[in-house]
Design a protein around this motif. Structure first.
Motif, short mmCIF file in Angstrom:
data_model
loop_
_atom_site.label_atom_id
_atom_site.label_comp_id
_atom_site.label_asym_id
_atom_site.label_seq_id
_atom_site.Cartn_x
_atom_site.Cartn_y
_atom_site.Cartn_z
N ASN A 47 0.91 -1.14 0.10
CA ASN A 47 0.12 -0.06 -0.07
C ASN A 47 0.84 1.34 -0.05
N LYS A 48 0.69 1.98 -0.94
CA LYS A 48 1.48 3.43 -1.22
C LYS A 48 1.55 4.29 0.40
N ASP A 60 4.50 9.45 -5.67
CA ASP A 60 4.94 9.77 -7.00
C ASP A 60 6.26 10.38 -7.14
N GLU A 149 1.04 -1.62 -11.13
CA GLU A 149 0.99 -0.62 -9.82
C GLU A 149 -0.60 0.00 -10.31
N THR A 150 -1.07 0.36 -9.21
CA THR A 150 -2.45 1.03 -9.26
C THR A 150 -2.51 2.35 -8.57
N ASP A 151 -3.52 3.22 -8.44
CA ASP A 151 -3.26 4.25 -7.70
C ASP A 151 -3.18 4.28 -6.20
N ARG A 152 -3.34 2.86 -5.77
CA ARG A 152 -3.41 2.59 -4.23
C ARG A 152 -2.03 1.74 -3.78
N LYS A 153 -1.56 1.17 -4.74
CA LYS A 153 -0.53 0.28 -4.17
C LYS A 153 0.63 -0.19 -5.31
#
Length: 283
Positions: A47-48, A60, A149-153
């Motif tokens: 999780n980012k 980012d 990769e997704t916006d969350r992880k």
């Protein structure tokens, strides 16, 4: 600080099922645990938000090298988040990326590895990622496969199905408990009871059976239908699709079956997944 107990598997092999069982077993509630509260009980690896907390930088702004260097620090944060051991779900293979271990030995207390017949995995995998079956087979057979990769992880580093299973086999047997998805289906009390024993638990039969019932595939499907599931991929309508063994017999054609069995024959034989016809062909 406790250590991490990894709940590890190739994607679509029953990881969420095991997490739900553990949630129900340990909370011992009189009603099924809320499917959308699993993350409060089990940490999701990658999780980012954890990377941003540890680095104190927006995700980012981090380079791939910086993300890799943060892995052991993030996993230390997992371990420090609970006074005792903490369950962490992962789909990563047991190896390194940019020379950094994806699973940090110093913060690892043990692991539960869930394995499922790749002939069935590929059907669920293809649906989950919105892929044609032939592309799903390509992913299953790719030694460099990863989930994007997704916006969350962050992305998960998978390797091929066989490579993934083989990598987790290298962990000390006393530290890693392996479960077959099919045994969870057909021998639930023995299989989930074995998991409880590995974790040092000795629940009364009634408590074990209730946790199995509350985490059954039908119960999970019902919850998803009523309130959705926050881990569902945006490429599929349902996370809990069928939950059966042997779907491949009608869903895959002979050429597709051959592509999978040829690539993974050794590991499939080892776990009892090689179709009888293919065994006969070898004689």
């Amino acid at each position: 600080m406790g250590g991490i107990i990894w709940l590890a598997s190739y994607p679509k092999s029953g990881n969420t099922w095991v997490r739900t069982f553990l949630h129900n077993l340990l909370t011992n509630a009189e009603r099924p645990a809320d499917l959308n509260e699993l993350s409060k009980f089990t940490i999701g690896d990658g999780n980012k938000g954890w990377y941003e907390t540890v680095s104190r930088k927006p995700f980012d702004s981090l380079s791939p090298e910086e993300v890799a260097a943060l892995i052991p620090k993030v996993q230390e944060a997992y371990a420090r988040s609970r006074p005792d051991s903490v369950f962490v779900k992962t789909h990563n293979f047991l190896g390194k990326i940019l020379d950094v271990p994806l699973i940090t030995p110093g913060f690892t207390a043990g692991a539960v590895y869930i394995v499922r017949n790749p002939l069935d995995v590929v059907i669920s995998l293809s649906d989950h990622y919105g892929l044609p079956l032939d592309d799903g087979i390509g992913m299953l057979n790719d030694p460099d496969a990863y989930s994007a990769e997704t916006d969350r992880k962050v992305q998960d580093y998978l390797g091929s199905w066989s490579d993934h299973v083989k990598s987790w086999e290298t962990m000390e047997k006393s530290m890693c408990h392996t479960m077959r998805y099919e045994d969870m289906l057909f021998k639930p009390e023995k299989t989930f009871g074995g998991l409880a024993k590995f974790l040092g638990l000795n629940p009364p039969k009634q408590r074990l059976r209730r946790a199995i019932k509350f985490s059954s595939f039908g119960a999970l499907q019902k919850q998803e239908k009523e309130k959705g599931f926050n881990e569902r991929s945006d490429k599929t309508e349902k996370f809990f699709r069928v939950g059966k063994a042997g779907q491949w017999k009608t869903a895959l054609n002979p050429e597709q079956i051959d592509r999978i069995t040829t690539a993974h024959s050794h590991m499939m034989e080892k776990y009892g997944y090689m179709p009888k016809a293919r065994k006969t062909d070898k004689l």
